[in-house]
Design a protein around this motif. Structure first.
Motif, PDB file in Angstrom:
ATOM      1  N   LEU A  39      22.011   4.697 -10.332  1.00  0.00           N
ATOM      2  CA  LEU A  39      22.440   5.004  -8.659  1.00  0.00           C
ATOM      3  C   LEU A  39      22.501   3.833  -8.127  1.00  0.00           C
ATOM      4  CD1 LEU A  39      19.519   7.801  -8.854  1.00  0.00           C
ATOM      5  CD2 LEU A  39      22.489   7.725  -8.713  1.00  0.00           C
ATOM      6  N   LEU A  40      21.178   2.928  -8.314  1.00  0.00           N
ATOM      7  CA  LEU A  40      20.940   1.316  -7.313  1.00  0.00           C
ATOM      8  C   LEU A  40      22.494   0.844  -6.950  1.00  0.00           C
ATOM      9  CD1 LEU A  40      17.919   0.610  -8.230  1.00  0.00           C
ATOM     10  CD2 LEU A  40      18.133   1.449  -6.120  1.00  0.00           C
ATOM     11  N   GLY A  41      22.749   0.953  -8.341  1.00  0.00           N
ATOM     12  CA  GLY A  41      24.449  -0.461  -8.877  1.00  0.00           C
ATOM     13  C   GLY A  41      25.418   0.786  -7.634  1.00  0.00           C
ATOM     14  N   HIS A  42      25.368   1.895  -7.845  1.00  0.00           N
ATOM     15  CA  HIS A  42      26.447   2.162  -7.121  1.00  0.00           C
ATOM     16  C   HIS A  42      26.001   2.589  -5.464  1.00  0.00           C
ATOM     17  CE1 HIS A  42      28.856   6.338  -6.859  1.00  0.00           C
ATOM     18  NE2 HIS A  42      28.504   7.074  -5.709  1.00  0.00           N
ATOM     19  N   VAL A  43      25.043   2.592  -4.813  1.00  0.00           N
ATOM     20  CA  VAL A  43      24.865   2.110  -3.469  1.00  0.00           C
ATOM     21  C   VAL A  43      25.033   1.316  -3.681  1.00  0.00           C
ATOM     22  CG1 VAL A  43      23.229   2.226  -1.926  1.00  0.00           C
ATOM     23  CG2 VAL A  43      23.107   3.979  -3.866  1.00  0.00           C
ATOM     24  N   LEU A  44      24.869   0.019  -3.605  1.00  0.00           N
ATOM     25  CA  LEU A  44      25.585  -1.319  -3.874  1.00  0.00           C
ATOM     26  C   LEU A  44      26.971  -1.161  -4.200  1.00  0.00           C
ATOM     27  CD1 LEU A  44      22.671  -3.574  -5.437  1.00  0.00           C
ATOM     28  CD2 LEU A  44      22.682  -2.736  -3.360  1.00  0.00           C
ATOM     29  N   SER A  45      27.143  -0.689  -4.419  1.00  0.00           N
ATOM     30  CA  SER A  45      29.439  -0.154  -4.670  1.00  0.00           C
ATOM     31  C   SER A  45      29.615   0.152  -3.507  1.00  0.00           C
ATOM     32  CB  SER A  45      29.550   0.180  -5.770  1.00  0.00           C
ATOM     33  OG  SER A  45      29.131  -0.137  -6.737  1.00  0.00           O
ATOM     34  N   PHE A  46      28.716   0.442  -2.491  1.00  0.00           N
ATOM     35  CA  PHE A  46      29.701   0.586  -1.402  1.00  0.00           C
ATOM     36  C   PHE A  46      29.881  -0.406  -0.088  1.00  0.00           C
ATOM     37  CE2 PHE A  46      29.422   4.535  -2.798  1.00  0.00           C
ATOM     38  CZ  PHE A  46      30.217   5.713  -2.544  1.00  0.00           C
ATOM     39  N   LEU A  47      29.006  -1.417  -0.831  1.00  0.00           N
ATOM     40  CA  LEU A  47      28.814  -2.793   0.657  1.00  0.00           C
ATOM     41  C   LEU A  47      29.810  -4.106   0.091  1.00  0.00           C
ATOM     42  CD1 LEU A  47      24.478  -3.327   0.126  1.00  0.00           C
ATOM     43  CD2 LEU A  47      25.637  -2.027   2.534  1.00  0.00           C
ATOM     44  N   HIS A  48      29.456  -5.081   0.326  1.00  0.00           N
ATOM     45  CA  HIS A  48      30.666  -6.094  -0.073  1.00  0.00           C
ATOM     46  C   HIS A  48      29.986  -7.011  -1.390  1.00  0.00           C
ATOM     47  CE1 HIS A  48      33.497  -6.187   3.292  1.00  0.00           C
ATOM     48  NE2 HIS A  48      32.423  -5.471   4.481  1.00  0.00           N
ATOM     49  N   ASN A  49      30.369  -7.421  -1.281  1.00  0.00           N
ATOM     50  CA  ASN A  49      29.708  -7.582  -3.036  1.00  0.00           C
ATOM     51  C   ASN A  49      28.417  -9.198  -2.998  1.00  0.00           C
ATOM     52  OD1 ASN A  49      32.372  -7.622  -6.088  1.00  0.00           O
ATOM     53  ND2 ASN A  49      31.088  -6.747  -4.796  1.00  0.00           N
ATOM     54  N   LYS A  50      29.018  -9.871  -1.808  1.00  0.00           N
ATOM     55  CA  LYS A  50      28.057 -10.807  -1.575  1.00  0.00           C
ATOM     56  C   LYS A  50      26.807 -10.717  -1.069  1.00  0.00           C
ATOM     57  CE  LYS A  50      31.034 -14.086  -0.281  1.00  0.00           C
ATOM     58  NZ  LYS A  50      31.742 -15.249   0.420  1.00  0.00           N
ATOM     59  N   GLU A  51      26.660  -9.136  -0.393  1.00  0.00           N
ATOM     60  CA  GLU A  51      25.553  -8.456   0.502  1.00  0.00           C
ATOM     61  C   GLU A  51      24.581  -8.298  -1.603  1.00  0.00           C
ATOM     62  OE1 GLU A  51      26.942  -6.096   3.278  1.00  0.00           O
ATOM     63  OE2 GLU A  51      27.697  -7.276   5.339  1.00  0.00           O
ATOM     64  N   ALA A  52      25.559  -7.095  -1.822  1.00  0.00           N
ATOM     65  CA  ALA A  52      25.184  -6.552  -2.823  1.00  0.00           C
ATOM     66  C   ALA A  52      24.510  -7.396  -3.628  1.00  0.00           C
ATOM     67  CB  ALA A  52      26.062  -5.996  -4.174  1.00  0.00           C
ATOM     68  N   GLY A  53      25.039  -8.741  -3.888  1.00  0.00           N
ATOM     69  CA  GLY A  53      24.678  -9.547  -4.694  1.00  0.00           C
ATOM     70  C   GLY A  53      23.363 -10.015  -4.727  1.00  0.00           C
ATOM     71  N   ARG A  54      22.873 -10.330  -2.642  1.00  0.00           N
ATOM     72  CA  ARG A  54      22.006 -10.949  -2.345  1.00  0.00           C
ATOM     73  C   ARG A  54      20.212  -9.678  -2.455  1.00  0.00           C
ATOM     74  NH1 ARG A  54      25.536 -11.485   2.311  1.00  0.00           N
ATOM     75  NH2 ARG A  54      25.713 -13.394   2.430  1.00  0.00           N
ATOM     76  N   ALA A  55      20.703  -8.870  -2.706  1.00  0.00           N
ATOM     77  CA  ALA A  55      19.965  -7.207  -3.312  1.00  0.00           C
ATOM     78  C   ALA A  55      19.124  -8.116  -4.915  1.00  0.00           C
ATOM     79  CB  ALA A  55      20.388  -6.517  -4.226  1.00  0.00           C
ATOM     80  N   ALA A  56      19.401  -9.164  -5.461  1.00  0.00           N
ATOM     81  CA  ALA A  56      18.878  -9.823  -6.398  1.00  0.00           C
ATOM     82  C   ALA A  56      17.593 -10.548  -5.863  1.00  0.00           C
ATOM     83  CB  ALA A  56      19.234 -10.697  -7.589  1.00  0.00           C
ATOM     84  N   ALA A  57      17.411 -10.870  -4.325  1.00  0.00           N
ATOM     85  CA  ALA A  57      16.453 -11.892  -4.188  1.00  0.00           C
ATOM     86  C   ALA A  57      15.339 -11.229  -3.888  1.00  0.00           C
ATOM     87  CB  ALA A  57      16.915 -12.901  -3.338  1.00  0.00           C
ATOM     88  N   GLY A  94       0.987  -1.284  -0.327  1.00  0.00           N
ATOM     89  CA  GLY A  94      -0.224  -0.134  -0.349  1.00  0.00           C
ATOM     90  C   GLY A  94       0.798   1.291  -0.042  1.00  0.00           C
ATOM     91  N   HIS A  95       1.959   0.869  -0.089  1.00  0.00           N
ATOM     92  CA  HIS A  95       3.127   2.217   0.560  1.00  0.00           C
ATOM     93  C   HIS A  95       3.644   2.422  -1.004  1.00  0.00           C
ATOM     94  CE1 HIS A  95       1.772   1.967   4.340  1.00  0.00           C
ATOM     95  NE2 HIS A  95       2.582   3.879   4.494  1.00  0.00           N
ATOM     96  N   ARG A  96       4.300   3.229  -1.658  1.00  0.00           N
ATOM     97  CA  ARG A  96       5.324   3.552  -2.591  1.00  0.00           C
ATOM     98  C   ARG A  96       6.503   2.712  -2.909  1.00  0.00           C
ATOM     99  NH1 ARG A  96       5.713   8.796  -7.117  1.00  0.00           N
ATOM    100  NH2 ARG A  96       7.490   7.933  -8.038  1.00  0.00           N
ATOM    101  N   ASP A  97       7.233   2.218  -3.001  1.00  0.00           N
ATOM    102  CA  ASP A  97       8.754   1.970  -2.747  1.00  0.00           C
ATOM    103  C   ASP A  97       9.154   3.111  -3.687  1.00  0.00           C
ATOM    104  OD1 ASP A  97      10.748   0.893  -2.972  1.00  0.00           O
ATOM    105  OD2 ASP A  97      10.716  -1.439  -3.627  1.00  0.00           O
ATOM    106  N   ARG A  98       9.448   3.802  -2.827  1.00  0.00           N
ATOM    107  CA  ARG A  98      10.431   5.144  -3.676  1.00  0.00           C
ATOM    108  C   ARG A  98      11.886   4.528  -4.650  1.00  0.00           C
ATOM    109  NH1 ARG A  98       8.140  10.162  -3.487  1.00  0.00           N
ATOM    110  NH2 ARG A  98       6.593  10.243  -2.449  1.00  0.00           N
ATOM    111  N   LEU A  99      12.927   3.777  -3.121  1.00  0.00           N
ATOM    112  CA  LEU A  99      13.512   2.943  -3.637  1.00  0.00           C
ATOM    113  C   LEU A  99      14.257   2.275  -5.156  1.00  0.00           C
ATOM    114  CD1 LEU A  99      16.985   3.038  -2.365  1.00  0.00           C
ATOM    115  CD2 LEU A  99      16.041   1.256  -1.756  1.00  0.00           C
ATOM    116  N   SER A 100      13.265   1.545  -5.250  1.00  0.00           N
ATOM    117  CA  SER A 100      12.859   0.490  -6.414  1.00  0.00           C
ATOM    118  C   SER A 100      12.866   1.697  -7.390  1.00  0.00           C
ATOM    119  CB  SER A 100      12.154   0.030  -6.840  1.00  0.00           C
ATOM    120  OG  SER A 100      12.186  -1.799  -5.383  1.00  0.00           O
ATOM    121  N   ASP A 101      12.278   3.061  -7.390  1.00  0.00           N
ATOM    122  CA  ASP A 101      12.107   3.927  -8.413  1.00  0.00           C
ATOM    123  C   ASP A 101      13.199   4.441  -9.204  1.00  0.00           C
ATOM    124  OD1 ASP A 101       9.617   3.589  -8.730  1.00  0.00           O
ATOM    125  OD2 ASP A 101       8.798   4.397  -7.189  1.00  0.00           O
TER     126      ASP A 101
END
Length: 449
Positions: A17-35, A5-12
């Motif tokens: 930009l999402l890739g740039h944000v995930l680049s500051f995480l460990h690659n394994k944690e960034a890869g889990r975002a696919a789920a 019922g609430h808009r997901d602004r992050l996915s918009d």
């Protein structure tokens, strides 16, 4: 993610930009975002950093499992190899739609020559596909740098020249591009990768940042067809000659024993380096070494910024110290040996404006005598120095003596910053009040951390 019922602004946000944000995480944690959702399935393709590492000692107990007791012998670093390969394959799957890779970094606890095939494929793919700034940080062995020694299968010495390609097929040579490159530490212990090092240097037409670290078999380096902006040599103890095009060189770092006068050969004009970092890691014990140190410092005497690690330099090393007429910033790192050393350096820097200390615990000599206040009446300190910084200031005799003499003669001081070591609150307050009483410049900004 937002609830129903609430808009997901992050996915918009767009993929880059999402890739740039995930680049500051460990690659394994960034890869889990696919789920998370279908929207995030291919976001990892826009992560611009691939980084995997092993910790020191990870491979100590693996040889029995992976080599002696195994039916099929294979590398002990399977997790790292699989991680890097998977990350690069994921990017390749979305070729044409992903953000170009900016950084490839991996660290082996101990790299076996078996891994050379994988590393060659990674670099071949990364350097071929990069179209803009690329940083390579490759470590092939952990541990104390000066204590690591490469295991040579033969007695031959390695020489690296950037003006030639050592591949057999010159016509098929790829034009790899890289803006920044850190030459792998201990790589020459992997005999299968000797040609790779030479090809990497010679095939990077826009190379601007090069670091040579703990490569014992390296004896000569010639980089005359590249316009480096930064060059660092750390603990390459058998290096005899380095030839560099200095037309755009902005920073030079040297760490090792007292170098020979002919170690650094600067070609092209101007033959000056604005910023230099010098770390002598062995005490000069002979008169010849003292003379070599003075001649080496004369070669960089036109520098504007100097960071000098002086913990292994005895006071006699500063006798005959050359003049640095253009130096405006001086950073001294190491345990203070005597206030006279600081005074001798100030006398050779007439235009110094910023003086900084990164202090360590000092061994106070017996019967240490405080120099006279007038001995620190150096022209640059009384009329030029406008900022003094001291990090890890402790309540010992040498630190207090040096601070009192400096602040008592800095007449035009505009800013002082003292970083005190941890201690009782009352002791730190007493140190602050004591230091403030030494400052003669009434307008100086006093900062204590």
């Amino acid at each position: 993610m937002a609830s129903s019922g609430h808009r997901d602004r992050l996915s918009d946000l767009p993929d880059f930009l999402l890739g740039h944000v995930l680049s500051f995480l460990h690659n394994k944690e960034a890869g889990r975002a696919a789920a998370l959702a279908r929207r995030w399935r291919n976001v990892f393709c826009n992560v611009h950093t691939v980084s995997f590492e092993e910790r020191a000692g990870d491979r100590d107990a693996d040889w029995d499992t992976y080599y002696y007791e195994a039916d099929e012998r294979k590398s002990c670093s399977g997790a790292l190899l699989d991680g890097v390969s998977t990350a690069l394959l994921c990017r390749r799957r979305c070729a044409g739609t992903h953000v170009p890779l900016r950084r490839l970094r991996f660290t082996f606890d101990s790299c076996h020559p078996w891994n050379g095939v994988h590393i060659d494929l990674w670099l071949d793919h990364v350097l071929r596909c990069s179209v803009q700034e690329l940083h390579l940080d490759l470590c092939f062995g952990l541990g104390e740098i000066c204590q690591r020694r490469t295991n040579c299968r033969d007695g031959k010495e390695e020489e690296v020249y950037s003006g030639s390609d050592n591949s057999d097929d010159d016509k098929g040579r790829r034009r790899w591009r890289a803006w920044s490159y850190v030459l792998p530490r201990g790589l020459f212990s992997c005999t299968a990768l000797r040609t790779l090092i030479q090809r990497l240097i010679s095939s990077c037409p826009r190379l601007v940042d090069l670091t040579l670290e703990a490569i014992d078999r390296l004896t000569r380096v010639s980089i005359l067809d590249k316009r480096l902006q930064r060059f660092a040599v750390r603990c390459c103890h058998n290096l005899k000659s380095v030839s560099i095009d200095s037309s755009e060189l902005r920073s030079l770092e040297y760490c090792g024993t007292v170098p020979a006068e002919s170690l650094i050969s600067l070609q092209a004009y101007p033959m000056t380096i604005p910023s230099c970092t010098i770390n002598i890691c062995k005490v000069p014990s002979k008169e010849e070494e003292h003379d070599r140190f003075i001649r080496f410092m004369e070669k960089i005497s036109d520098a504007k910024h100097l960071h000098l690690h002086h913990q292994f330099l005895p006071p006699r090393s500063f006798q005959g110290f050359p003049s640095f007429p253009f130096l405006t910033r001086l950073m001294l790192q190491g345990a203070l040996q005597s206030p006279g050393v600081v005074c001798a350096l100030l006398e050779q820097t007439p235009n110094l404006e910023i003086l900084s200390f990164f202090m360590e615990t000092s061994m106070v000599p017996d019967k240490l005598k405080a120099p006279e206040e007038s001995s620190f009446s150096v022209p640059c300190l009384r009329s030029r120095v406008r900022e003094i910084n001291m990090v890890h200031y402790q309540n010992d005799t040498l630190h207090r003596m040096t601070a009192r003499l400096l602040f008592g003669n800095a007449l035009v001081l505009e800013r002082m910053c003292i970083v005190l070591v941890k201690g009782p609150f009352m002791l730190q307050e007493a140190l602050k009040e004591e230091i403030k009483s030494w400052v003669v410049s009434a307008d100086a900004e006093k900062i204590f951390l």
